[in-house]
Design a protein around this motif. Sequence first.
Motif, mmCIF file in Angstrom:
data_model
loop_
_atom_site.group_PDB
_atom_site.id
_atom_site.type_symbol
_atom_site.label_atom_id
_atom_site.label_comp_id
_atom_site.label_asym_id
_atom_site.label_seq_id
_atom_site.Cartn_x
_atom_site.Cartn_y
_atom_site.Cartn_z
ATOM 1 N N PHE A 153 -72.536 34.804 1.319
ATOM 2 C CA PHE A 153 -72.068 35.958 0.534
ATOM 3 C C PHE A 153 -71.976 37.180 1.426
ATOM 4 N N VAL A 154 -71.263 38.185 0.934
ATOM 5 C CA VAL A 154 -71.361 39.559 1.426
ATOM 6 C C VAL A 154 -71.453 40.442 0.195
ATOM 7 N N HIS A 155 -72.441 41.311 0.182
ATOM 8 C CA HIS A 155 -72.644 42.196 -0.966
ATOM 9 C C HIS A 155 -71.423 43.082 -1.181
ATOM 10 N N ALA A 156 -71.175 43.427 -2.434
ATOM 11 C CA ALA A 156 -69.994 44.224 -2.784
ATOM 12 C C ALA A 156 -69.947 45.561 -2.051
ATOM 13 N N SER A 157 -71.118 46.091 -1.695
ATOM 14 C CA SER A 157 -71.154 47.381 -0.998
ATOM 15 C C SER A 157 -71.022 47.226 0.511
ATOM 16 N N GLY A 158 -71.072 45.990 1.006
ATOM 17 C CA GLY A 158 -70.920 45.759 2.436
ATOM 18 C C GLY A 158 -72.140 46.042 3.274
ATOM 19 N N MET A 212 -83.155 56.698 7.628
ATOM 20 C CA MET A 212 -84.134 55.933 6.862
ATOM 21 C C MET A 212 -83.911 56.028 5.356
ATOM 22 N N ASN A 213 -83.459 57.169 4.878
ATOM 23 C CA ASN A 213 -83.338 57.386 3.441
ATOM 24 C C ASN A 213 -81.892 57.341 2.941
ATOM 25 N N SER A 214 -80.979 56.938 3.805
ATOM 26 C CA SER A 214 -79.561 56.961 3.437
ATOM 27 C C SER A 214 -79.101 55.615 2.903
ATOM 28 N N PHE A 215 -78.152 55.669 1.983
ATOM 29 C CA PHE A 215 -77.484 54.464 1.505
ATOM 30 C C PHE A 215 -76.092 54.329 2.140
ATOM 31 N N VAL A 216 -75.796 55.221 3.087
ATOM 32 C CA VAL A 216 -74.517 55.185 3.795
ATOM 33 C C VAL A 216 -74.736 54.451 5.113
ATOM 34 N N ASN A 217 -73.918 53.436 5.377
ATOM 35 C CA ASN A 217 -74.088 52.628 6.580
ATOM 36 C C ASN A 217 -73.383 53.250 7.784
ATOM 37 N N ARG A 218 -73.934 52.988 8.955
ATOM 38 C CA ARG A 218 -73.245 53.399 10.177
ATOM 39 C C ARG A 218 -71.896 52.681 10.270
ATOM 40 N N LYS A 219 -71.893 51.411 9.899
ATOM 41 C CA LYS A 219 -70.656 50.648 9.820
ATOM 42 C C LYS A 219 -70.879 49.495 8.851
ATOM 43 N N SER A 220 -70.256 49.567 7.688
ATOM 44 C CA SER A 220 -70.411 48.510 6.697
ATOM 45 C C SER A 220 -69.720 47.236 7.171
ATOM 46 N N LEU A 221 -70.097 46.128 6.601
ATOM 47 C CA LEU A 221 -69.380 44.881 6.867
ATOM 48 C C LEU A 221 -67.940 45.035 6.393
ATOM 49 N N PRO A 222 -67.003 44.335 7.004
ATOM 50 C CA PRO A 222 -65.577 44.524 6.698
ATOM 51 C C PRO A 222 -65.273 44.472 5.192
ATOM 52 N N GLU A 223 -64.462 45.416 4.755
ATOM 53 C CA GLU A 223 -64.183 45.566 3.327
ATOM 54 C C GLU A 223 -63.613 44.291 2.688
ATOM 55 N N PRO A 224 -62.717 43.532 3.355
ATOM 56 C CA PRO A 224 -62.191 42.320 2.714
ATOM 57 C C PRO A 224 -63.262 41.277 2.401
ATOM 58 N N TRP A 225 -64.407 41.336 3.109
ATOM 59 C CA TRP A 225 -65.478 40.374 2.853
ATOM 60 C C TRP A 225 -66.321 40.749 1.632
ATOM 61 N N CYS A 226 -66.294 42.008 1.255
ATOM 62 C CA CYS A 226 -67.245 42.523 0.266
ATOM 63 C C CYS A 226 -67.050 41.869 -1.107
ATOM 64 N N GLY A 227 -68.147 41.386 -1.656
ATOM 65 C CA GLY A 227 -68.119 40.764 -2.967
ATOM 66 C C GLY A 227 -67.603 39.341 -2.966
ATOM 67 N N VAL A 228 -67.384 38.766 -1.786
ATOM 68 C CA VAL A 228 -66.824 37.409 -1.679
ATOM 69 C C VAL A 228 -67.942 36.441 -1.306
#
Length: 348
Positions: free
Chosen positions: A322-327, A287-303
């Motif tokens: 969009f996909v956020h830069a952090s995924g 609940m309090n984490s900013f670390v994802n179990r699995k972020s969206l694929p890195e090549p998509w980030c920020g695109v």
Amino acid sequence: MSPVNIGTHNGHFHADEALAVYMLRLLPEYSSASLVRTRDPSLLDQCHTVVDVGGIYDDSKKRYDHHQREFTNTFPEHKTKLSSAGLVYMHYGRAIIAQHTQLPIDHQDVQLLYLKLYDDFIEAIDANDNGVSKYDSSKLEEAGIAEKFKSGGITLPALVGDLNHEDPLNPGVSRATADQPQAEEDYRFGQASALMGNAFLRKLHGAATAWLPARAVVKSAFDTRESQHPSGQLLVLPRAGIPWKEHLYNIEQEAGIDDSKKILYTIYPEKEEPGTKWRIQAVSKDMNSFVNRKSLPEPWCGVRDAELDQLLGPDVEDGAVFVHASGFIGGHKTEAGVRAMAAKALAG
């Protein structure tokens, strides 16, 4: 005095007894109860119920003080010592919630709200009154963490503390009762009790009308997850604005599922209106984490937009947003598009 009256101490008042008195008065048996603010034991002995004074905690005698040296009571499965607010809530909270929701006191939803309100509101009042800090100050110092600004003055207990002083914007209250200082103090206590009680009722109402119904939606989505994707790791919410995170973590814990099978992504519409865009959001580790179990694929980030469509490939219809830069989150113009994004992310 009323046949049913509530006693508490006079003098400087705090958030805990202000809330305790308000909560009691929410119940039919206390709705017309008079209030006696005194430290005189002979007067307190005449009171039906006494909170935050008297040196006794005994529910059978309706005595709810927590200042005794030997007092160490906590709410079930919690570590914070109770204040008078916590004591009253522990014994009367279910009845207050049942009355507010018009549900039987033994209904499972009453129990869910009972635990929710303690965690989200009451425990912080208990901690404040007992001098319990949220963080270990020595650990913060060791880590070199320092406050950027002071925020203590805007908490509810601080605002109650302010009411211990005469109101410069309403000096007539003091002048009108200059020969009755206790009456003027009791008036300000009444303001403090209303401040705390209204905040509590807002929390209760929000939990009952928004948080609790959301649990049923999230539970239904969780139970049907395998029909949404073969992995069973995609949660599909049918409406916008559903507070899903806390419910998802609790439901997963109750289900006892393995970490390798937990939900990785949630998809949902941005708005209620037809034809709205859809979002995909990675589930954080807790609940309090900013670390994802699995972020969206890195090549998509920020695109964004057409460039993102190119990356997603022909098996995802055009319309990527969009996909956020952090995924942690992304969007598509259609439900089908965001489902396809989720399928690719899960397969990666």
